[in-house]
Design a protein around this motif. Structure first.
Motif, PDB file in Angstrom:
ATOM      1  N   VAL A   7      33.662  -6.445  54.040  1.00  0.00           N
ATOM      2  CA  VAL A   7      34.425  -7.577  53.985  1.00  0.00           C
ATOM      3  C   VAL A   7      35.985  -6.958  53.291  1.00  0.00           C
ATOM      4  O   VAL A   7      35.124  -6.556  52.507  1.00  0.00           O
ATOM      5  N   THR A   8      36.514  -6.970  54.093  1.00  0.00           N
ATOM      6  CA  THR A   8      37.435  -6.276  52.978  1.00  0.00           C
ATOM      7  C   THR A   8      38.977  -7.110  53.022  1.00  0.00           C
ATOM      8  O   THR A   8      39.030  -7.896  53.669  1.00  0.00           O
ATOM      9  N   ILE A   9      39.961  -7.363  51.832  1.00  0.00           N
ATOM     10  CA  ILE A   9      40.990  -7.778  51.793  1.00  0.00           C
ATOM     11  C   ILE A   9      41.398  -6.711  50.728  1.00  0.00           C
ATOM     12  O   ILE A   9      41.804  -6.410  49.957  1.00  0.00           O
ATOM     13  N   ASP A  10      43.177  -7.395  51.231  1.00  0.00           N
ATOM     14  CA  ASP A  10      44.568  -6.549  50.333  1.00  0.00           C
ATOM     15  C   ASP A  10      44.665  -7.560  49.679  1.00  0.00           C
ATOM     16  O   ASP A  10      44.275  -8.898  48.951  1.00  0.00           O
ATOM     17  N   ALA A  11      45.072  -7.255  47.732  1.00  0.00           N
ATOM     18  CA  ALA A  11      44.880  -7.683  46.639  1.00  0.00           C
ATOM     19  C   ALA A  11      46.266  -7.228  45.717  1.00  0.00           C
ATOM     20  O   ALA A  11      46.741  -5.630  45.729  1.00  0.00           O
ATOM     21  N   GLN A  12      46.441  -7.399  44.584  1.00  0.00           N
ATOM     22  CA  GLN A  12      47.412  -7.511  43.994  1.00  0.00           C
ATOM     23  C   GLN A  12      47.086  -6.600  43.042  1.00  0.00           C
ATOM     24  O   GLN A  12      45.552  -7.324  41.827  1.00  0.00           O
ATOM     25  N   PRO A  13      47.350  -5.023  41.965  1.00  0.00           N
ATOM     26  CA  PRO A  13      47.101  -4.344  41.095  1.00  0.00           C
ATOM     27  C   PRO A  13      46.657  -5.918  39.578  1.00  0.00           C
ATOM     28  O   PRO A  13      47.807  -6.318  39.239  1.00  0.00           O
ATOM     29  N   GLY A  14      45.907  -5.792  38.928  1.00  0.00           N
ATOM     30  CA  GLY A  14      45.984  -6.204  37.955  1.00  0.00           C
ATOM     31  C   GLY A  14      44.954  -7.646  38.591  1.00  0.00           C
ATOM     32  O   GLY A  14      44.528  -8.735  37.211  1.00  0.00           O
ATOM     33  N   GLU A  15      44.812  -7.976  39.841  1.00  0.00           N
ATOM     34  CA  GLU A  15      44.730  -9.406  39.976  1.00  0.00           C
ATOM     35  C   GLU A  15      43.020  -9.414  39.968  1.00  0.00           C
ATOM     36  O   GLU A  15      42.282  -8.270  40.075  1.00  0.00           O
ATOM     37  N   PRO A  16      42.537 -10.372  39.040  1.00  0.00           N
ATOM     38  CA  PRO A  16      40.835 -10.719  38.811  1.00  0.00           C
ATOM     39  C   PRO A  16      39.527 -10.323  39.727  1.00  0.00           C
ATOM     40  O   PRO A  16      40.163 -10.943  40.979  1.00  0.00           O
TER      41      PRO A  16
ATOM     42  N   GLY B 290      32.688   1.931  44.229  1.00  0.00           N
ATOM     43  CA  GLY B 290      32.268   3.149  44.764  1.00  0.00           C
ATOM     44  C   GLY B 290      31.957   4.878  44.437  1.00  0.00           C
ATOM     45  O   GLY B 290      31.428   5.572  44.751  1.00  0.00           O
ATOM     46  N   ASP B 291      31.919   5.087  43.143  1.00  0.00           N
ATOM     47  CA  ASP B 291      31.837   6.463  42.486  1.00  0.00           C
ATOM     48  C   ASP B 291      30.206   5.973  41.504  1.00  0.00           C
ATOM     49  O   ASP B 291      30.005   6.794  40.658  1.00  0.00           O
ATOM     50  N   GLY B 292      30.173   4.956  41.916  1.00  0.00           N
ATOM     51  CA  GLY B 292      28.652   4.495  41.205  1.00  0.00           C
ATOM     52  C   GLY B 292      28.378   3.878  39.776  1.00  0.00           C
ATOM     53  O   GLY B 292      27.469   3.259  39.439  1.00  0.00           O
ATOM     54  N   THR B 293      30.219   3.323  39.226  1.00  0.00           N
ATOM     55  CA  THR B 293      30.519   2.731  37.955  1.00  0.00           C
ATOM     56  C   THR B 293      29.534   1.515  37.799  1.00  0.00           C
ATOM     57  O   THR B 293      30.721   1.290  38.611  1.00  0.00           O
ATOM     58  N   PRO B 294      29.045   0.808  37.212  1.00  0.00           N
ATOM     59  CA  PRO B 294      28.882  -0.811  37.226  1.00  0.00           C
ATOM     60  C   PRO B 294      29.847  -1.488  36.576  1.00  0.00           C
ATOM     61  O   PRO B 294      30.548  -0.878  35.007  1.00  0.00           O
ATOM     62  N   ILE B 295      30.402  -2.716  36.646  1.00  0.00           N
ATOM     63  CA  ILE B 295      30.967  -3.075  36.014  1.00  0.00           C
ATOM     64  C   ILE B 295      30.650  -4.128  35.470  1.00  0.00           C
ATOM     65  O   ILE B 295      29.836  -5.237  37.217  1.00  0.00           O
ATOM     66  N   CYS B 296      31.686  -5.457  34.946  1.00  0.00           N
ATOM     67  CA  CYS B 296      31.618  -6.879  35.524  1.00  0.00           C
ATOM     68  C   CYS B 296      32.574  -7.659  35.673  1.00  0.00           C
ATOM     69  O   CYS B 296      33.751  -7.522  35.260  1.00  0.00           O
ATOM     70  N   ALA B 297      32.570  -8.585  36.846  1.00  0.00           N
ATOM     71  CA  ALA B 297      33.556  -8.675  37.430  1.00  0.00           C
ATOM     72  C   ALA B 297      34.171  -9.459  36.522  1.00  0.00           C
ATOM     73  O   ALA B 297      35.401  -9.815  37.064  1.00  0.00           O
ATOM     74  N   CYS B 298      33.861 -10.942  35.796  1.00  0.00           N
ATOM     75  CA  CYS B 298      34.438 -11.412  35.648  1.00  0.00           C
ATOM     76  C   CYS B 298      35.694 -10.546  34.874  1.00  0.00           C
ATOM     77  O   CYS B 298      36.098 -11.986  33.919  1.00  0.00           O
ATOM     78  N   ILE B 299      35.293  -9.741  33.642  1.00  0.00           N
ATOM     79  CA  ILE B 299      36.262  -9.068  32.919  1.00  0.00           C
ATOM     80  C   ILE B 299      37.042  -8.606  33.561  1.00  0.00           C
ATOM     81  O   ILE B 299      38.055  -7.519  32.878  1.00  0.00           O
ATOM     82  N   SER B 300      36.836  -8.221  35.067  1.00  0.00           N
ATOM     83  CA  SER B 300      37.865  -6.339  35.482  1.00  0.00           C
ATOM     84  C   SER B 300      38.325  -7.249  36.267  1.00  0.00           C
ATOM     85  O   SER B 300      38.662  -8.363  36.680  1.00  0.00           O
ATOM     86  N   SER B 301      38.971  -6.409  36.894  1.00  0.00           N
ATOM     87  CA  SER B 301      40.581  -6.882  37.332  1.00  0.00           C
ATOM     88  C   SER B 301      41.091  -5.178  38.634  1.00  0.00           C
ATOM     89  O   SER B 301      40.593  -4.258  37.651  1.00  0.00           O
ATOM     90  N   VAL B 302      41.923  -5.535  39.485  1.00  0.00           N
ATOM     91  CA  VAL B 302      41.837  -4.650  40.376  1.00  0.00           C
ATOM     92  C   VAL B 302      43.067  -3.288  40.214  1.00  0.00           C
ATOM     93  O   VAL B 302      43.927  -3.465  39.257  1.00  0.00           O
ATOM     94  N   PRO B 303      42.045  -2.155  39.686  1.00  0.00           N
ATOM     95  CA  PRO B 303      43.258  -1.430  39.367  1.00  0.00           C
ATOM     96  C   PRO B 303      44.962  -0.904  39.884  1.00  0.00           C
ATOM     97  O   PRO B 303      44.750  -1.131  41.163  1.00  0.00           O
ATOM     98  N   ASP B 304      45.207  -0.550  39.053  1.00  0.00           N
ATOM     99  CA  ASP B 304      46.514  -0.337  39.145  1.00  0.00           C
ATOM    100  C   ASP B 304      46.848   1.708  40.627  1.00  0.00           C
ATOM    101  O   ASP B 304      45.711   2.362  39.310  1.00  0.00           O
ATOM    102  N   GLY B 305      47.086   1.303  40.667  1.00  0.00           N
ATOM    103  CA  GLY B 305      47.590   3.725  40.931  1.00  0.00           C
ATOM    104  C   GLY B 305      46.073   3.598  42.420  1.00  0.00           C
ATOM    105  O   GLY B 305      46.415   4.838  41.808  1.00  0.00           O
ATOM    106  N   LYS B 306      45.992   2.422  42.444  1.00  0.00           N
ATOM    107  CA  LYS B 306      44.617   2.925  44.063  1.00  0.00           C
ATOM    108  C   LYS B 306      45.130   2.372  44.793  1.00  0.00           C
ATOM    109  O   LYS B 306      46.097   1.128  44.996  1.00  0.00           O
ATOM    110  N   GLN B 307      44.846   2.980  45.709  1.00  0.00           N
ATOM    111  CA  GLN B 307      45.568   2.321  47.365  1.00  0.00           C
ATOM    112  C   GLN B 307      43.779   1.848  48.302  1.00  0.00           C
ATOM    113  O   GLN B 307      44.195   0.635  48.638  1.00  0.00           O
TER     114      GLN B 307
END
Length: 79
Positions: free
Chosen positions: A12-21, A50-67
């Motif tokens: 499933v693919t969607i566009d998001a803004q950097p900083g969006e939860p 995608g690089d294998g790094t585990p993160i908690c989605a509840c405290i993470s946001s879309v990073p800036d500088g990535k496409q």
């Protein structure tokens, strides 16, 4: 600039803004990520980048500088 976020394994693919939860992005995409504490300490919402790094989605946001951002969802029948 928008970031293309891909949720796997359902592709499933969607566009998001950097900083969006990430939980909000997943919700808009119709992707369910289980949650518990919403503070990152119970790991119910843990996903893997995608690089294998585990993160908690509840405290993470879309990073800036990535496409593109790939999120691998875990399948846990208990949640």
């Amino acid at each position: 600039m928008t970031v293309n976020v891909q949720f796997l394994p359902d592709d499933v693919t969607i566009d998001a803004q950097p900083g969006e939860p990430l939980l909000e992005v997943a919700k808009r995409a119709g992707v369910f990520i289980p949650t518990g504490c919403l503070m990152g300490s119970c790991y119910a919402c843990e996903v893997e980048l995608g690089d294998g790094t585990p993160i908690c989605a509840c405290i993470s946001s879309v990073p800036d500088g990535k496409q593109h951002l790939t999120i691998h969802l875990y399948s846990d029948p208990v949640w």
